[in-house]
Design an enzyme around this catalytic site. Sequence first.
Site, PDB file in Angstrom:
ATOM      1  N   PHE A 123       0.825  -1.204   0.000  1.00 59.12           N
ATOM      2  CA  PHE A 123       0.000   0.000   0.000  1.00 59.12           C
ATOM      3  C   PHE A 123       0.863   1.260   0.000  1.00 59.12           C
ATOM      4  O   PHE A 123       0.696   2.154  -0.853  1.00 59.12           O
ATOM      5  CB  PHE A 123      -0.931  -0.030   1.215  1.00 59.12           C
ATOM      6  CG  PHE A 123      -1.775   1.197   1.402  1.00 59.12           C
ATOM      7  CD1 PHE A 123      -2.600   1.661   0.388  1.00 59.12           C
ATOM      8  CD2 PHE A 123      -1.766   1.882   2.612  1.00 59.12           C
ATOM      9  CE1 PHE A 123      -3.393   2.793   0.565  1.00 59.12           C
ATOM     10  CE2 PHE A 123      -2.551   3.007   2.801  1.00 59.12           C
ATOM     11  CZ  PHE A 123      -3.363   3.462   1.773  1.00 59.12           C
ATOM     12  N   VAL A 124       1.811   1.341   0.925  1.00 58.38           N
ATOM     13  CA  VAL A 124       2.704   2.504   0.983  1.00 58.38           C
ATOM     14  C   VAL A 124       3.785   2.405  -0.079  1.00 58.38           C
ATOM     15  O   VAL A 124       4.055   3.363  -0.812  1.00 58.38           O
ATOM     16  CB  VAL A 124       3.319   2.640   2.389  1.00 58.38           C
ATOM     17  CG1 VAL A 124       4.370   3.753   2.418  1.00 58.38           C
ATOM     18  CG2 VAL A 124       2.238   2.924   3.430  1.00 58.38           C
ATOM     19  N   ARG A 126       9.235  -9.797  -3.427  1.00 58.79           N
ATOM     20  CA  ARG A 126       9.171 -11.233  -3.139  1.00 58.79           C
ATOM     21  C   ARG A 126       8.275 -11.934  -4.145  1.00 58.79           C
ATOM     22  O   ARG A 126       8.484 -13.085  -4.492  1.00 58.79           O
ATOM     23  CB  ARG A 126       8.656 -11.481  -1.715  1.00 58.79           C
ATOM     24  CG  ARG A 126       9.684 -11.140  -0.658  1.00 58.79           C
ATOM     25  CD  ARG A 126       9.446 -11.903   0.610  1.00 58.79           C
ATOM     26  NE  ARG A 126       8.173 -11.552   1.234  1.00 58.79           N
ATOM     27  CZ  ARG A 126       7.769 -12.062   2.396  1.00 58.79           C
ATOM     28  NH1 ARG A 126       8.513 -12.952   3.028  1.00 58.79           N
ATOM     29  NH2 ARG A 126       6.628 -11.701   2.919  1.00 58.79           N
ATOM     30  N   ALA A 139       9.353  -2.469   3.225  1.00 57.04           N
ATOM     31  CA  ALA A 139       8.870  -3.832   3.453  1.00 57.04           C
ATOM     32  C   ALA A 139       8.946  -4.164   4.938  1.00 57.04           C
ATOM     33  O   ALA A 139       9.850  -3.722   5.647  1.00 57.04           O
ATOM     34  CB  ALA A 139       9.703  -4.828   2.652  1.00 57.04           C
ATOM     35  N   ARG A 150       7.190  -7.219   8.101  1.00 55.97           N
ATOM     36  CA  ARG A 150       6.111  -8.098   8.573  1.00 55.97           C
ATOM     37  C   ARG A 150       5.190  -7.197   9.373  1.00 55.97           C
ATOM     38  O   ARG A 150       5.573  -6.631  10.399  1.00 55.97           O
ATOM     39  CB  ARG A 150       6.653  -9.227   9.451  1.00 55.97           C
ATOM     40  CG  ARG A 150       5.557 -10.215   9.870  1.00 55.97           C
ATOM     41  CD  ARG A 150       6.116 -11.398  10.649  1.00 55.97           C
ATOM     42  NE  ARG A 150       5.102 -12.446  10.787  1.00 55.97           N
ATOM     43  CZ  ARG A 150       4.238 -12.542  11.785  1.00 55.97           C
ATOM     44  NH1 ARG A 150       4.275 -11.662  12.772  1.00 55.97           N
ATOM     45  NH2 ARG A 150       3.360 -13.528  11.828  1.00 55.97           N
ATOM     46  N   SER A 158       7.223   2.855  12.675  1.00 56.75           N
ATOM     47  CA  SER A 158       5.823   2.913  13.089  1.00 56.75           C
ATOM     48  C   SER A 158       5.682   3.726  14.367  1.00 56.75           C
ATOM     49  O   SER A 158       6.571   3.703  15.234  1.00 56.75           O
ATOM     50  CB  SER A 158       5.296   1.500  13.340  1.00 56.75           C
ATOM     51  OG  SER A 158       4.028   1.531  13.982  1.00 56.75           O
ATOM     52  N   TYR A 187       5.121  -6.316  17.281  1.00 57.52           N
ATOM     53  CA  TYR A 187       5.409  -5.517  16.098  1.00 57.52           C
ATOM     54  C   TYR A 187       6.140  -4.234  16.493  1.00 57.52           C
ATOM     55  O   TYR A 187       7.175  -3.886  15.908  1.00 57.52           O
ATOM     56  CB  TYR A 187       4.105  -5.185  15.365  1.00 57.52           C
ATOM     57  CG  TYR A 187       4.257  -4.211  14.226  1.00 57.52           C
ATOM     58  CD1 TYR A 187       4.876  -4.588  13.038  1.00 57.52           C
ATOM     59  CD2 TYR A 187       3.768  -2.906  14.334  1.00 57.52           C
ATOM     60  CE1 TYR A 187       5.009  -3.686  11.991  1.00 57.52           C
ATOM     61  CE2 TYR A 187       3.886  -2.008  13.288  1.00 57.52           C
ATOM     62  CZ  TYR A 187       4.508  -2.400  12.121  1.00 57.52           C
ATOM     63  OH  TYR A 187       4.645  -1.502  11.092  1.00 57.52           O
ATOM     64  N   LYS A 234      10.084  -3.045  15.574  1.00 60.13           N
ATOM     65  CA  LYS A 234      10.425  -1.789  14.905  1.00 60.13           C
ATOM     66  C   LYS A 234      11.400  -0.967  15.755  1.00 60.13           C
ATOM     67  O   LYS A 234      12.331  -0.344  15.237  1.00 60.13           O
ATOM     68  CB  LYS A 234       9.152  -0.983  14.618  1.00 60.13           C
ATOM     69  CG  LYS A 234       8.316  -1.525  13.466  1.00 60.13           C
ATOM     70  CD  LYS A 234       9.023  -1.334  12.132  1.00 60.13           C
ATOM     71  CE  LYS A 234       8.099  -1.585  10.955  1.00 60.13           C
ATOM     72  NZ  LYS A 234       8.742  -1.316   9.650  1.00 60.13           N
ATOM     73  N   ILE A 274     -25.226   1.590   7.778  1.00 58.84           N
ATOM     74  CA  ILE A 274     -25.387   0.851   9.037  1.00 58.84           C
ATOM     75  C   ILE A 274     -25.258   1.810  10.220  1.00 58.84           C
ATOM     76  O   ILE A 274     -24.275   2.552  10.317  1.00 58.84           O
ATOM     77  CB  ILE A 274     -24.322  -0.262   9.140  1.00 58.84           C
ATOM     78  CG1 ILE A 274     -24.516  -1.278   8.006  1.00 58.84           C
ATOM     79  CG2 ILE A 274     -24.364  -0.941  10.504  1.00 58.84           C
ATOM     80  CD1 ILE A 274     -23.413  -2.309   7.916  1.00 58.84           C
TER      81      ILE A 274
END
Length: 321
Positions: free
Chosen positions: A13-14, A34, A72, A74, A117, A143, A147, A193
């Site tokens: 996305f980024v 990859r 990139a 995970r 992040s 995560y 980072k 909704i």
Amino acid sequence: MSQSIFLTGATGFVGGAILKRLVAEKYTVVAALRNGPQLLEDNIKIVHVESFDDATSWEDSLDGVDVVIHAAARVHVMNDAEADPLGAFRRVNVEGTLNLARHALKAGVRRFVFISSIKVNGEGTPAGVAYSPQDVPAPADPYGVSKMEAERGLRELAAESGMEVVIIRPVLVYGPGVKANFRSMMNWLDKGIPLPFGSIHNKRSLVALDNLVDLIITCISHPAAANQTFLVSDGDDLSTTQLLRKMASALDRPARLLPIPARALSGVAILLGKKSLSNRLCGSLQVDISKTRSLLGWSPIVSVDDALKATAQNFQERKKQ
């Protein structure tokens, strides 16, 4: 003469948005993938790799490269099935990052731009209090820890070498093609909704994809960016209620928001085992981008309203496909 940029995560996305901007500005790009399609542009070279970890060989891929942009990773997942989540994050986000950085240093790369992040700072702030780059890191999940450790390793590498490191910590990124919770929110609003978020008075920083990419491009060559850490947002913090109303307007839909008190929502979420979701919907997370503005002379290039309109337009176009 155009600089040569090595980009990881170019199909994400980024990363995909970074690649598009680099191509538009006539940079020479080496894109590490990859998997995914061949990217047929005259100024793009593709490097296929099987994995991003400490065993990945970058021997010939970085020759002649001036700047690495490492997008990139995970990524954070809600229900991680890994037996050792921290170990899985470390293999890619720490060991893989530092392996790439060491190869970059050996190849004579001038600058390494790392997309980190805000989770390095933590999971939330009191309303009216903002994270800054100088805060002591307080990651609360694997995560964020990975980072933080990658940042630490990169700074150590920069301190003992001549390679410059730039660290960027985005908050929640949205824009055309956004997925996950933000896309779910648009789906709910689009279908009309009723949502129990009409009385949430938190404050959250967001960053439009175009604003994040513009800062990353700025950090390729800005002299003041060397060995610095930057936070990035749109500079216009919103409550969950405000965001939903703005998004509904962008979608040209009514915002059917029920005025349920945030405390009641949090209590129900905790009973259902959804405390982290409650924190994101009802809690605050603000960042101070004054250093980013002053040191780089940078400002967000798109407003929240314009970015939400572009996001909504893309969402509606994709519905028709």
